[in-house]
Scaffold this motif. Sequence first.
Motif, PDB file in Angstrom:
ATOM      1  N   GLN A  73     -54.287  77.495 -29.124  1.00 54.64           N
ATOM      2  CA  GLN A  73     -55.176  78.566 -28.673  1.00 54.64           C
ATOM      3  C   GLN A  73     -54.417  79.884 -28.591  1.00 54.64           C
ATOM      4  OE1 GLN A  73     -57.823  77.741 -25.429  1.00 54.64           O
ATOM      5  NE2 GLN A  73     -57.790  79.890 -24.760  1.00 54.64           N
ATOM      6  N   ALA A  74     -55.031  80.932 -29.130  1.00 59.27           N
ATOM      7  CA  ALA A  74     -54.434  82.267 -29.068  1.00 59.27           C
ATOM      8  C   ALA A  74     -54.559  82.828 -27.652  1.00 59.27           C
ATOM      9  CB  ALA A  74     -55.124  83.197 -30.053  1.00 59.27           C
ATOM     10  N   VAL A  75     -53.515  83.502 -27.201  1.00 61.04           N
ATOM     11  CA  VAL A  75     -53.534  84.175 -25.898  1.00 61.04           C
ATOM     12  C   VAL A  75     -53.296  85.661 -26.140  1.00 61.04           C
ATOM     13  CG1 VAL A  75     -52.749  82.107 -24.692  1.00 61.04           C
ATOM     14  CG2 VAL A  75     -51.078  83.789 -25.471  1.00 61.04           C
ATOM     15  N   ALA A  76     -53.482  86.458 -25.083  1.00 61.03           N
ATOM     16  CA  ALA A  76     -53.409  87.911 -25.246  1.00 61.03           C
ATOM     17  C   ALA A  76     -51.984  88.420 -25.449  1.00 61.03           C
ATOM     18  CB  ALA A  76     -54.039  88.597 -24.039  1.00 61.03           C
ATOM     19  N   GLY A  77     -51.005  87.639 -25.039  1.00 56.06           N
ATOM     20  CA  GLY A  77     -49.620  88.066 -25.238  1.00 56.06           C
ATOM     21  C   GLY A  77     -49.096  88.981 -24.157  1.00 56.06           C
ATOM     22  N   ARG A  78     -49.777  89.009 -23.017  1.00 59.85           N
ATOM     23  CA  ARG A  78     -49.296  89.807 -21.884  1.00 59.85           C
ATOM     24  C   ARG A  78     -48.753  88.865 -20.822  1.00 59.85           C
ATOM     25  NH1 ARG A  78     -51.581  95.152 -21.922  1.00 59.85           N
ATOM     26  NH2 ARG A  78     -50.977  95.355 -19.744  1.00 59.85           N
ATOM     27  N   GLY A  79     -47.641  89.252 -20.232  1.00 55.56           N
ATOM     28  CA  GLY A  79     -47.043  88.405 -19.226  1.00 55.56           C
ATOM     29  C   GLY A  79     -46.011  89.162 -18.417  1.00 55.56           C
ATOM     30  N   HIS A  80     -45.097  88.402 -17.841  1.00 54.40           N
ATOM     31  CA  HIS A  80     -44.037  89.037 -17.065  1.00 54.40           C
ATOM     32  C   HIS A  80     -42.731  88.261 -17.234  1.00 54.40           C
ATOM     33  CE1 HIS A  80     -45.568  86.022 -14.198  1.00 54.40           C
ATOM     34  NE2 HIS A  80     -44.309  85.945 -13.831  1.00 54.40           N
ATOM     35  N   VAL A  81     -41.654  88.934 -16.915  1.00 54.32           N
ATOM     36  CA  VAL A  81     -40.322  88.331 -17.027  1.00 54.32           C
ATOM     37  C   VAL A  81     -40.132  87.371 -15.853  1.00 54.32           C
ATOM     38  CG1 VAL A  81     -37.842  88.775 -16.982  1.00 54.32           C
ATOM     39  CG2 VAL A  81     -39.369  90.305 -18.267  1.00 54.32           C
ATOM     40  N   TYR A  82     -39.939  86.085 -16.185  1.00 59.54           N
ATOM     41  CA  TYR A  82     -39.670  85.075 -15.157  1.00 59.54           C
ATOM     42  C   TYR A  82     -38.179  85.051 -14.844  1.00 59.54           C
ATOM     43  CZ  TYR A  82     -39.346  80.535 -12.890  1.00 59.54           C
ATOM     44  OH  TYR A  82     -39.086  79.530 -12.003  1.00 59.54           O
ATOM     45  N   SER A  83     -37.366  85.180 -15.893  1.00 63.90           N
ATOM     46  CA  SER A  83     -35.915  85.228 -15.743  1.00 63.90           C
ATOM     47  C   SER A  83     -35.339  85.875 -17.001  1.00 63.90           C
ATOM     48  CB  SER A  83     -35.358  83.815 -15.560  1.00 63.90           C
ATOM     49  OG  SER A  83     -33.974  83.868 -15.281  1.00 63.90           O
ATOM     50  N   PHE A  84     -34.094  86.279 -16.955  1.00 66.14           N
ATOM     51  CA  PHE A  84     -33.492  86.888 -18.135  1.00 66.14           C
ATOM     52  C   PHE A  84     -31.971  86.867 -18.023  1.00 66.14           C
ATOM     53  CE2 PHE A  84     -31.794  90.939 -16.596  1.00 66.14           C
ATOM     54  CZ  PHE A  84     -32.401  91.025 -15.340  1.00 66.14           C
ATOM     55  N   THR A  85     -31.327  87.121 -19.173  1.00 70.19           N
ATOM     56  CA  THR A  85     -29.893  87.324 -19.197  1.00 70.19           C
ATOM     57  C   THR A  85     -29.584  88.414 -20.212  1.00 70.19           C
ATOM     58  OG1 THR A  85     -27.740  86.218 -19.350  1.00 70.19           O
ATOM     59  CG2 THR A  85     -29.380  85.589 -20.977  1.00 70.19           C
ATOM     60  N   VAL A  86     -28.487  89.090 -20.027  1.00 63.47           N
ATOM     61  CA  VAL A  86     -28.045  90.113 -20.968  1.00 63.47           C
ATOM     62  C   VAL A  86     -26.884  89.526 -21.761  1.00 63.47           C
ATOM     63  CG1 VAL A  86     -27.117  92.429 -21.261  1.00 63.47           C
ATOM     64  CG2 VAL A  86     -28.765  91.953 -19.408  1.00 63.47           C
ATOM     65  N   VAL A  87     -27.043  89.510 -23.085  1.00 64.91           N
ATOM     66  CA  VAL A  87     -26.005  88.965 -23.963  1.00 64.91           C
ATOM     67  C   VAL A  87     -25.101  90.121 -24.385  1.00 64.91           C
ATOM     68  CG1 VAL A  87     -25.529  87.722 -26.099  1.00 64.91           C
ATOM     69  CG2 VAL A  87     -27.555  87.145 -24.732  1.00 64.91           C
ATOM     70  N   ARG A  88     -23.819  89.981 -24.090  1.00 65.64           N
ATOM     71  CA  ARG A  88     -22.850  91.046 -24.404  1.00 65.64           C
ATOM     72  C   ARG A  88     -21.765  90.574 -25.366  1.00 65.64           C
ATOM     73  NH1 ARG A  88     -24.022  94.998 -20.780  1.00 65.64           N
ATOM     74  NH2 ARG A  88     -25.130  94.350 -18.908  1.00 65.64           N
ATOM     75  N   HIS A  89     -21.813  89.292 -25.742  1.00 68.53           N
ATOM     76  CA  HIS A  89     -20.826  88.718 -26.659  1.00 68.53           C
ATOM     77  C   HIS A  89     -21.556  88.182 -27.898  1.00 68.53           C
ATOM     78  CE1 HIS A  89     -17.305  86.540 -28.047  1.00 68.53           C
ATOM     79  NE2 HIS A  89     -18.101  85.508 -28.242  1.00 68.53           N
ATOM     80  N   ALA A  90     -21.033  88.466 -29.078  1.00 66.78           N
ATOM     81  CA  ALA A  90     -21.671  88.015 -30.317  1.00 66.78           C
ATOM     82  C   ALA A  90     -21.278  86.570 -30.609  1.00 66.78           C
ATOM     83  CB  ALA A  90     -21.276  88.916 -31.473  1.00 66.78           C
ATOM     84  N   PHE A  91     -22.164  85.636 -30.231  1.00 66.05           N
ATOM     85  CA  PHE A  91     -21.925  84.233 -30.550  1.00 66.05           C
ATOM     86  C   PHE A  91     -22.209  83.988 -32.025  1.00 66.05           C
ATOM     87  CE2 PHE A  91     -22.779  84.314 -26.021  1.00 66.05           C
ATOM     88  CZ  PHE A  91     -21.705  83.592 -25.544  1.00 66.05           C
ATOM     89  N   ASP A  92     -23.013  84.855 -32.633  1.00 65.36           N
ATOM     90  CA  ASP A  92     -23.341  84.795 -34.058  1.00 65.36           C
ATOM     91  C   ASP A  92     -23.134  86.202 -34.612  1.00 65.36           C
ATOM     92  OD1 ASP A  92     -24.663  84.884 -36.553  1.00 65.36           O
ATOM     93  OD2 ASP A  92     -26.090  83.345 -35.917  1.00 65.36           O
ATOM     94  N   GLU A  93     -22.355  86.303 -35.673  1.00 61.71           N
ATOM     95  CA  GLU A  93     -22.041  87.624 -36.250  1.00 61.71           C
ATOM     96  C   GLU A  93     -23.290  88.410 -36.615  1.00 61.71           C
ATOM     97  OE1 GLU A  93     -19.262  89.461 -36.510  1.00 61.71           O
ATOM     98  OE2 GLU A  93     -18.471  87.902 -35.195  1.00 61.71           O
TER      99      GLU A  93
END
Length: 129
Positions: A51-71
């Motif tokens: 089922q298609a949804v509207a695509g609106r939501g909120h951030v439940y959790s997050f992290t900031v990636v500062r190291h390139a694990f993949d080039e």
Amino acid sequence: MTTVLLPEHAGFRSGLENGQLCFPRCSDCGRFHWYPMTLCPHCRSSRIEWQAVAGRGHVYSFTVVRHAFDEEWRSALPYVVALIEFEDAPGVRLISNLVGIAPEAVRIGLSVVAQFEAKKRVVFRPVNA
Ligand SMILES: [Zn+2]
């Protein structure tokens, strides 16, 4: 950037191709679930539809990636990986990237909306950004 979608993601993938965000929903109990499964994790029904949804939501959790694990991602550093919850798909939490905001400005609860890229990837940006 590479996006890996497996056979069980077929409904998700075809949604992206049509500019829609789709999640599996049980036709018997009406509840959404994510990761896609052949049986509803709530009532064990096999009557699952995308089922298609509207695509609106909120951030439940997050992290900031500062190291390139993949080039391939080095030029994008630092970037935000977020767990998004949806207003009209309770129980679904999707991992994606958050764009259009400085990493230090991201907060839990931030309202976001889907942004489709090349009909095969979805990221999220803050509402009003
Ligand atoms: Zn169910």
